[in-house]
Design an enzyme around this catalytic site. Structure first.
Site, mmCIF file in Angstrom:
data_model
loop_
_atom_site.group_PDB
_atom_site.id
_atom_site.type_symbol
_atom_site.label_atom_id
_atom_site.label_comp_id
_atom_site.label_asym_id
_atom_site.label_seq_id
_atom_site.Cartn_x
_atom_site.Cartn_y
_atom_site.Cartn_z
ATOM 1 N N GLY A 1 0.833 -1.209 0.000
ATOM 2 C CA GLY A 1 0.000 0.000 0.000
ATOM 3 C C GLY A 1 0.861 1.249 0.000
ATOM 4 O O GLY A 1 1.583 1.516 0.969
ATOM 5 N N GLY B 1 -5.248 1.006 4.034
ATOM 6 C CA GLY B 1 -6.423 1.788 4.409
ATOM 7 C C GLY B 1 -6.911 1.437 5.802
ATOM 8 O O GLY B 1 -6.322 0.589 6.487
ATOM 9 N N ARG B 2 -7.968 2.123 6.233
ATOM 10 C CA ARG B 2 -8.496 1.899 7.571
ATOM 11 C C ARG B 2 -10.010 1.667 7.511
ATOM 12 O O ARG B 2 -10.664 2.103 6.569
ATOM 13 C CB ARG B 2 -8.172 3.106 8.474
ATOM 14 N N ASP C 1 -13.317 9.459 12.310
ATOM 15 C CA ASP C 1 -13.139 8.370 11.336
ATOM 16 C C ASP C 1 -14.396 7.507 11.204
ATOM 17 O O ASP C 1 -14.653 6.944 10.142
ATOM 18 C CB ASP C 1 -11.979 7.448 11.758
ATOM 19 N N HIS D 1 10.619 37.475 3.491
ATOM 20 C CA HIS D 1 11.704 36.977 2.640
ATOM 21 C C HIS D 1 12.938 36.737 3.496
ATOM 22 O O HIS D 1 13.236 37.556 4.361
ATOM 23 C CB HIS D 1 12.031 38.012 1.559
HETATM 24 P P1 NAD Z 1 -4.353 5.020 2.278
HETATM 25 O O1 NAD Z 1 -5.746 4.954 1.805
HETATM 26 O O2 NAD Z 1 -3.660 6.315 2.396
HETATM 27 O O3 NAD Z 1 -3.432 4.105 1.320
HETATM 28 C C1 NAD Z 1 -3.709 2.763 1.086
HETATM 29 C C2 NAD Z 1 -3.037 2.413 -0.228
HETATM 30 O O4 NAD Z 1 -3.077 1.000 -0.371
HETATM 31 C C3 NAD Z 1 -3.738 2.981 -1.452
HETATM 32 O O5 NAD Z 1 -2.796 3.633 -2.256
HETATM 33 C C4 NAD Z 1 -4.346 1.767 -2.125
HETATM 34 O O6 NAD Z 1 -4.446 1.905 -3.520
HETATM 35 C C5 NAD Z 1 -3.371 0.689 -1.716
HETATM 36 N N1 NAD Z 1 -3.895 -0.677 -1.712
HETATM 37 C C6 NAD Z 1 -5.114 -1.101 -1.281
HETATM 38 N N2 NAD Z 1 -5.211 -2.448 -1.420
HETATM 39 C C7 NAD Z 1 -4.024 -2.881 -1.927
HETATM 40 C C8 NAD Z 1 -3.498 -4.151 -2.270
HETATM 41 N N3 NAD Z 1 -4.224 -5.265 -2.134
HETATM 42 N N4 NAD Z 1 -2.235 -4.226 -2.759
HETATM 43 C C9 NAD Z 1 -1.485 -3.088 -2.923
HETATM 44 N N5 NAD Z 1 -1.937 -1.851 -2.602
HETATM 45 C C10 NAD Z 1 -3.184 -1.750 -2.104
HETATM 46 O O7 NAD Z 1 -4.350 4.197 3.641
HETATM 47 P P2 NAD Z 1 -3.243 4.076 4.785
HETATM 48 O O8 NAD Z 1 -1.912 4.466 4.303
HETATM 49 O O9 NAD Z 1 -3.442 2.705 5.347
HETATM 50 O O10 NAD Z 1 -3.738 5.143 5.827
HETATM 51 C C11 NAD Z 1 -5.074 5.052 6.323
HETATM 52 C C12 NAD Z 1 -5.618 6.399 6.641
HETATM 53 O O11 NAD Z 1 -4.970 6.887 7.801
HETATM 54 C C13 NAD Z 1 -5.365 7.440 5.559
HETATM 55 O O12 NAD Z 1 -6.384 7.457 4.593
HETATM 56 C C14 NAD Z 1 -5.332 8.693 6.350
HETATM 57 O O13 NAD Z 1 -6.626 9.190 6.446
HETATM 58 C C15 NAD Z 1 -4.845 8.275 7.708
HETATM 59 N N6 NAD Z 1 -3.442 8.679 7.888
HETATM 60 C C16 NAD Z 1 -3.124 9.989 7.793
HETATM 61 C C17 NAD Z 1 -1.827 10.385 7.946
HETATM 62 C C18 NAD Z 1 -1.485 11.840 7.866
HETATM 63 O O14 NAD Z 1 -2.376 12.662 8.010
HETATM 64 N N7 NAD Z 1 -0.255 12.183 7.596
HETATM 65 C C19 NAD Z 1 -0.825 9.454 8.173
HETATM 66 C C20 NAD Z 1 -1.187 8.129 8.263
HETATM 67 C C21 NAD Z 1 -2.506 7.758 8.120
#
Ligand code: NAD
Length: 484
Positions: free
Chosen positions: A194, A285-286, A326, A458
């Site tokens: 991911g 993802g979550r 969430d 600046h």
């Molecule tokens: P994400 O949705 O950001 O990324 C998940 C990625 O996994 C996507 O690009 C998706 O296409 C990919 N994916 C899904 N299934 C897959 C598979 N079978 N094989 C390969 N790739 C696959 O989710 P995350 O990184 O788990 O984070 C979850 C949530 O937590 C985020 O959406 C965000 O809201 C939150 N978060 C935010 C921050 C921040 O604000 N900086 C940091 C960490 C997490």
């Protein structure tokens, strides 16, 4: 913008003695509980941890940012060679790093515990389930189980890492974000499944600590939610620090062996179908935590993807129950949750409020950082909206040059008729701090002229926002555009 009626802000229509329960003490839940206490309500805050903080403070935003700070330091020490300063390779004491990270978490969550006490919020360490729309069954972590009745209840139970059936986490070498943040060791190789927020942030940390990190992403690009031109500079840098980036690829299977996890890849661009990794981090993802015991005894409606359905006051179909953060939907971001929490409390207090932001900032704390808010270019194209995009390349920024980080870009998405700024995107060091100016501009209805005429200090990176507005008019001081 948040709609607020200013008169009577401090009067509680529900009466100052309203009894409120908040389930979940993350940045959404504790912000709601604290505001409710400030407004005079009698508040009970329930969470399994010993102090407020939730995923963000205990196993998310805060520990990951502490580790990313260290990663940046290591990276800069390498880069210092270009500036005539040479450091020897860092010796990493993982136990001390873990101790420091845990200390940060302890201080912050302890501080929230103090703030909770000062506000006379009743903090219960335990779990809550519904008996009906007003009554919660609370089982304390250390002790009794009892029922409490409240006038209103806010559900702020957050989310948890999504799991894929093919990638079960029942092997010690398989990690989710929580176990990856525990930093039990620094593996020699790591596969991150991911290429989103978590994968790239934690991939950056492990790569800096010396792990050979590969990222596998099923879609054609990293961070699919962000505009491609913003992702490009990060992708280029990631290619340097990571072992490999596999796009359009999924993991077909994983098998535990004595030396690691054997991973089989699937996808049109796969060159090496099988590889062995010491550890695998799944960050795909979550999922919302809406499976709350007894929720079916209320009128709360849960939608198809597991999100609790709410209106703009964050009130569910059950008039006594509100839900925030969430558990009610994307974007799953702490700052969205806190604002929703505060809006819900104001609604409960009888203020005329609605959660209708024009700009919720998103920040990916990689190096460089990517931040955006408001309308993205991709979204505008999808909706067929007429927009103009003004880009200021950081190669033309004096401040970026002094930092030796000129790969960044700042762009404004502008309505060509009204010249109002609809969206802002920034890639570069410090983008996460700078995006707040974009949020303010959008929420205040600023035009490109407003930004161009606001004097920016600046030499700073913030000038790139002002100069992007000048680019819109073709008059940027540091970007020459030949006359047609
Ligand atoms: P994400 O949705 O950001 O990324 C998940 C990625 O996994 C996507 O690009 C998706 O296409 C990919 N994916 C899904 N299934 C897959 C598979 N079978 N094989 C390969 N790739 C696959 O989710 P995350 O990184 O788990 O984070 C979850 C949530 O937590 C985020 O959406 C965000 O809201 C939150 N978060 C935010 C921050 C921040 O604000 N900086 C940091 C960490 C997490």
């Amino acid at each position: 913008m948040f709609l607020r009626v200013l008169c009577g802000q401090n009067k509680l229509m529900t009466g100052n003695s309203a009894k409120l329960a908040v389930i979940g003490a993350g940045p959404g839940g504790y912000a709601a509980a604290f505001l409710a206490a400030d407004l005079g309500m009698k508040v009970t805050l329930i969470d399994q941890e010993s102090n407020p903080g939730g995923v963000c403070l205990y196993r998310g935003c805060i520990p990951s940012k502490a580790l990313l700070h260290v990663a940046k330091l290591i990276e800069e020490a390498h880069q210092a060679k270009n500036w005539g300063i040479e450091y020897s390779d860092p010796k990493i004491d993982v136990a001390q790093l873990r101790f420091w990270k845990e200390g940060v978490v302890k201080k912050l969550t302890g501080g929230l515990g103090q703030l909770s006490k000062q506000r006379k919020v009743e903090y219960i360490q335990g779990r809550a389930g519904f008996e009906n729309s007003n009554t919660l069954r609370v089982s304390r972590t250390h002790g009794s189980e009892e029922s409490h009745t409240f006038d209103r209840i806010i559900v702020a139970t957050g989310s948890r890492p999504a799991v894929l059936p093919s990638l079960k986490l029942n092997m010690p070498r398989m990690m989710d974000s929580t176990s990856a943040l525990d930093l039990s060791d620094v593996p020699s190789t790591l596969l991150v499944v991911g290429g989103g927020y978590i994968g790239l942030e934690l991939g950056t940390v492990y790569a800096a600590l010396g792990t050979k990190v590969s990222v596998v992403e099923m879609l054609p690009g990293l961070l699919p939610g962000a505009d491609r031109d913003l992702v490009l500079p990060l992708h280029k840098r990631m290619e340097k620090i990571l072992d490999s980036i596999l796009l359009n690829t999924t993991v077909a299977s994983v098998k535990e062996e004595s030396r690691g996890i054997r991973v089989t890849f699937d996808g049109p661009e796969v060159k090496e179908r099988e590889r062995l990794f010491e550890k695998v981090l799944v960050s795909v993802g979550r999922k919302p935590n809406s499976e709350i015991p007894g929720l079916e005894k209320t009128q709360v409606r849960v939608g198809e993807r597991g999100f609790i359905q709410v209106n703009k006051q964050l009130q569910s179909d059950d008039p006594n129950i509100y839900a925030i953060g969430d558990v009610v939907g994307e974007p799953m971001l702490a700052h969205k949750a806190s604002h929703e929490g505060r809006t819900a409390v104001e609604a409960i207090a009888g203020h005329k409020v609605a959660f209708e932001p024009n700009a919720i900032p998103a920040v990916v704390f990689t190096d460089p950082e990517i931040a955006w808010c408001g309308l993205t270019e991709t979204q505008a194209q999808k909706e067929g909206r007429e927009i103009k995009v003004a880009r200021f390349p950081w190669a033309a920024s004096g401040r970026a040059m002094t930092l030796d980080r000129t790969e960044g870009v700042t762009k404004l998405v502008i309505d060509p008729k009204s010249e109002r700024v609809l969206g802002i995107g920034i890639t570069g060091v410090g983008a996460g701090e700078m995006i707040a100016e974009g949020v303010l501009a959008i929420e205040m209805g600023a035009t490109a002229t407003d930004i161009a005429l606001s004097i920016h200090p600046h030499p700073t990176l913030s000038e790139t926002i002002m100069e992007a507005a000048e680019v819109f008019f073709g008059t940027s001081t540091h970007v020459y555009r030949p006359k047609r």
